[in-house]
Design an enzyme around this catalytic site. Structure first.
Site, PDB file in Angstrom:
ATOM      1  CD  GLN A 205      -2.877  -2.474   2.092  1.00 31.09           C
ATOM      2  OE1 GLN A 205      -2.163  -2.721   3.068  1.00 31.09           O
ATOM      3  NE2 GLN A 205      -2.630  -2.975   0.907  1.00 31.09           N
TER       4      GLN A 205
ATOM      5  CE  LYS B 269      -4.246   2.875   5.227  1.00 35.67           C
ATOM      6  NZ  LYS B 269      -5.113   1.707   5.010  1.00 35.67           N
TER       7      LYS B 269
ATOM      8  CD  GLU C  71     -20.074  22.666 -18.239  1.00 39.09           C
ATOM      9  OE1 GLU C  71     -20.701  21.944 -19.021  1.00 39.09           O
ATOM     10  OE2 GLU C  71     -19.205  23.476 -18.613  1.00 39.09           O
TER      11      GLU C  71
ATOM     12  CE  LYS D   9     -20.277  26.648 -26.058  1.00 35.84           C
ATOM     13  NZ  LYS D   9     -21.144  25.511 -26.238  1.00 35.84           N
TER      14      LYS D   9
ATOM     15  CB  SER E 260     -15.703  25.959 -27.919  1.00 30.53           C
ATOM     16  OG  SER E 260     -15.704  25.194 -29.108  1.00 30.53           O
TER      17      SER E 260
ATOM     18  CB  THR F 109     -41.299  26.081  -6.822  1.00 33.08           C
ATOM     19  OG1 THR F 109     -42.450  26.549  -7.547  1.00 33.08           O
ATOM     20  CG2 THR F 109     -41.119  26.922  -5.571  1.00 33.08           C
ATOM     21  CG  HIS F 110     -42.465  22.726  -9.612  1.00 29.71           C
ATOM     22  ND1 HIS F 110     -42.719  21.397  -9.326  1.00 29.71           N
ATOM     23  CD2 HIS F 110     -43.117  23.442  -8.660  1.00 29.71           C
ATOM     24  CE1 HIS F 110     -43.511  21.325  -8.256  1.00 29.71           C
ATOM     25  NE2 HIS F 110     -43.766  22.548  -7.834  1.00 29.71           N
TER      26      HIS F 110
ATOM     27  CG  ASN G  81      -3.981  -5.133  12.722  1.00 30.84           C
ATOM     28  OD1 ASN G  81      -3.401  -4.984  11.642  1.00 30.84           O
ATOM     29  ND2 ASN G  81      -4.405  -6.313  13.156  1.00 30.84           N
TER      30      ASN G  81
ATOM     31  CB  SER H 117      -0.934  -0.011   1.214  1.00 31.26           C
ATOM     32  OG  SER H 117      -0.192  -0.158   2.412  1.00 31.26           O
TER      33      SER H 117
ATOM     34  CE1 TYR I 147      -6.227  -3.549   8.794  1.00 29.87           C
ATOM     35  CE2 TYR I 147      -5.347  -5.750   8.422  1.00 29.87           C
ATOM     36  CZ  TYR I 147      -5.480  -4.433   8.035  1.00 29.87           C
ATOM     37  OH  TYR I 147      -4.885  -3.992   6.879  1.00 29.87           O
TER      38      TYR I 147
ATOM     39  CG  ASN J 127     -18.047  26.216 -23.013  1.00 26.82           C
ATOM     40  OD1 ASN J 127     -19.094  26.691 -23.447  1.00 26.82           O
ATOM     41  ND2 ASN J 127     -17.171  25.568 -23.776  1.00 26.82           N
TER      42      ASN J 127
HETATM   43  N1  ARG Z   1      -1.237  -1.411   5.235  1.00 27.78           N
HETATM   44  C1  ARG Z   1      -2.173  -1.908   6.193  1.00 27.78           C
HETATM   45  C2  ARG Z   1      -3.504  -1.163   6.058  1.00 27.78           C
HETATM   46  O1  ARG Z   1      -3.515  -0.176   5.426  1.00 27.78           O
HETATM   47  C3  ARG Z   1      -1.648  -1.715   7.554  1.00 27.78           C
HETATM   48  C4  ARG Z   1      -2.140  -2.710   8.545  1.00 27.78           C
HETATM   49  C5  ARG Z   1      -1.591  -4.015   8.208  1.00 27.78           C
HETATM   50  N2  ARG Z   1      -1.912  -5.003   9.182  1.00 27.78           N
HETATM   51  C6  ARG Z   1      -1.793  -6.285   8.920  1.00 27.78           C
HETATM   52  N3  ARG Z   1      -2.110  -7.079   9.841  1.00 27.78           N
HETATM   53  N4  ARG Z   1      -1.412  -6.715   7.749  1.00 27.78           N
HETATM   54  O2  ARG Z   1      -4.512  -1.558   6.550  1.00 27.78           O
END
Ligand code: ARG
Length: 465
Positions: free
Chosen positions: A321, A324, A289, A282, A276, A154-155, A109, A22, A316, A284
């Site tokens: 993971q 993120k 948007e 144009k 454009s 409205t509408h 964890n 990760s 966990y 825009n």
């Molecule tokens: N990279 C892991 C995550 O984002 C960190 C925790 C990893 N824990 C494990 N037991 N493999 O969740």
């Protein structure tokens, strides 16, 4: 180097290593990770869980690593499993065996739960500052347009005249709730999970409160299983962000409509619109948007996270993971949208005449004609019926109601007198709606006063956090 190589007799398959890793997205939490480790090791030393001098060496080295990352002296290893592993590797490469003591009483964890909470806490402050800027801009615009009249819809049909100030302040209220929601989300993010270990706490006598205090957390988590498997706070954040985007997209939609030739209510500044490649005429409203379009991304991020967390058994699981990228993408997107949007509305030109003209059409004062008749003694239902007939007559004669003659109007009701014209002019239609929460100048000024107080209070809060 793996943090868990002892039990294994084979190298991880290269593709699995990449798949599992990760680092390419969690490396942005390096600062939270290092500060979290510093608080942890400080406590390990103070509680005599590891020798104090070793704890201090680890702490000093972690600060150096932080500096070196920030100044670009050291770069993170793209092959590392994650940011936690990578920082620990750098530490051990610098101070050898002593560095190996950092992870005492901790698991990745609870470490990752800590990092992501710290990250989100910082970003909530940033996001709310951006919303505060938007709010200030809305107040400035409202003060400038207290007497700018446009049709309220409205509408998407012209309904009743309002002031542009009132319209802007409607958005103020939406973003105000967004700020409050973020503040509420902050409360539940502000819980320190370290000490939960992998899932079952730890045998070391960690001083969790000390760590919480050092890292500026309000309190500590009360169940180790929950603490490592909870991502509610992140889901809440993404819900808040989705609602912010929903508000921005409604605002965008209106501004896109308003900048069309058909409306002609506003014109985006040249710096906030694009042309454009084929049609030379144009201009825009791309910014609005794009904001409208990016709303989809943020909703997607919320659904991603909800779906990742769905059905996960305690505690966990590696699925987590996947949280993120969704979290970061949603935060990045909203942080990208808010300042450009704020500057876009700050610089757009308002065409008051076009707004006024639109309010003159569409019989936006019909309700006021009915209210006039009520004041002259008719029950509202009868007044409504008569006014409907007047509107029909006006449509047939292709005139607004206030351009009909008194004689024409009196054909519908003998209660109508000369004073009607004053009562149904647009200015009066707006100014007589001076109920609290209404569009009249004095009501809007009252709302602005309360808005300013809200901003003062919230800015103080943010400063004290
Ligand atoms: N990279 C892991 C995550 O984002 C960190 C925790 C990893 N824990 C494990 N037991 N493999 O969740």
């Amino acid at each position: 180097m793996k943090l868990w190589g002892g039990r294994f007799t084979k190298e991880t398959d290269k593709a699995v290593n990449d798949f599992n890793s990760s680092i390419r997205f969690d490396s942005r939490m390096y600062k939270q990770d290092i500060l979290g480790s510093i608080a942890h090791v400080n406590m390990l030393g103070k509680c005599n869980i590891i020798p104090l001098d070793e704890a201090m060496l680890i702490k000093k080295t972690l600060y150096e690593i932080l500096n070196d990352i920030e100044s670009g002296v050291v770069s993170l290893n793209p092959e590392a499993e994650d940011i936690h592993t990578n920082i620990e590797q750098i530490l051990i490469s610098r101070i050898g065996d002593i560095g190996k003591k950092l992870h005492t009483g901790r698991s990745r964890n609870d470490q990752v739960a800590l990092d992501i909470r710290m990250y989100i806490k910082d970003e909530i402050i940033n996001l709310s500052e951006m919303l505060i800027n938007m709010e200030k801009t809305l107040i400035d615009l409202a003060l400038e347009h207290l007497d700018t009249i446009l049709p309220g819809y409205t509408h998407l049909q012209r309904a009743q005249p309002i002031s542009l100030a009132h319209h802007f302040m409607a958005y103020f209220q939406m973003f105000r709730r967004d700020i409050e929601r973020l503040k509420d989300c902050y409360k539940r993010t502000n819980v320190m999970p370290l000490g939960s270990g992998a899932l079952a706490g730890t045998t070391y006598p960690l001083d969790r409160y000390m760590v919480a205090k050092e890292l500026d957390f309000e309190t500590i988590s009360e169940n180790s299983l929950d603490a490592v498997s909870d991502r509610d706070f992140a889901i809440e954040l993404l819900s808040c962000l989705s609602i912010i985007m929903m508000h921005l997209s409604r605002f965008s939609e209106e501004l896109i409509l308003w900048s069309s030739h058909e409306f002609g209510f506003i014109e985006m500044d040249d710096a906030y619109s694009t042309g454009s490649s084929i049609m030379p005429q144009k201009k825009n409203p791309d910014v609005a948007e794009l904001v409208r379009g990016k709303t989809g991304r943020v909703y997607g991020d919320l659904i991603t996270l909800l779906t990742v967390m769905k059905s996960l058994p305690l505690a966990y699981n590696k699925d987590m993971q996947e949280d993120k990228e969704a979290i970061f993408d949603a935060i990045d997107t909203v942080k990208l949208c808010l300042p450009v949007f704020t500057n876009m509305i700050k610089t757009m030109k308002v065409n008051k005449e076009a707004m006024y003209k639109a309010a003159q059409g569409g019989f936006t004062n019909a309700t006021d004609v009915a209210d006039y008749l009520v004041k002259k003694g008719l029950p509202f239902r009868d007044a409504h019926e008569i006014t409907g007939k007047i509107v029909l007559y006006a449509i047939d004669n292709n005139k607004p109601i206030n351009e009909l003659t008194l004689e024409e109007l009196r054909n519908f009701s003998p209660l109508i007198e000369e004073d009607i014209f004053e009562e149904i002019c647009l200015e009066k239609c707006v100014s007589s709606r001076n109920i609290p929460g209404g569009p009249a100048r004095e009501s809007v000024l009252e709302a602005i006063k309360s808005a300013e107080k809200f901003l003062d209070d919230i800015s103080n809060d943010n400063r004290n956090r």
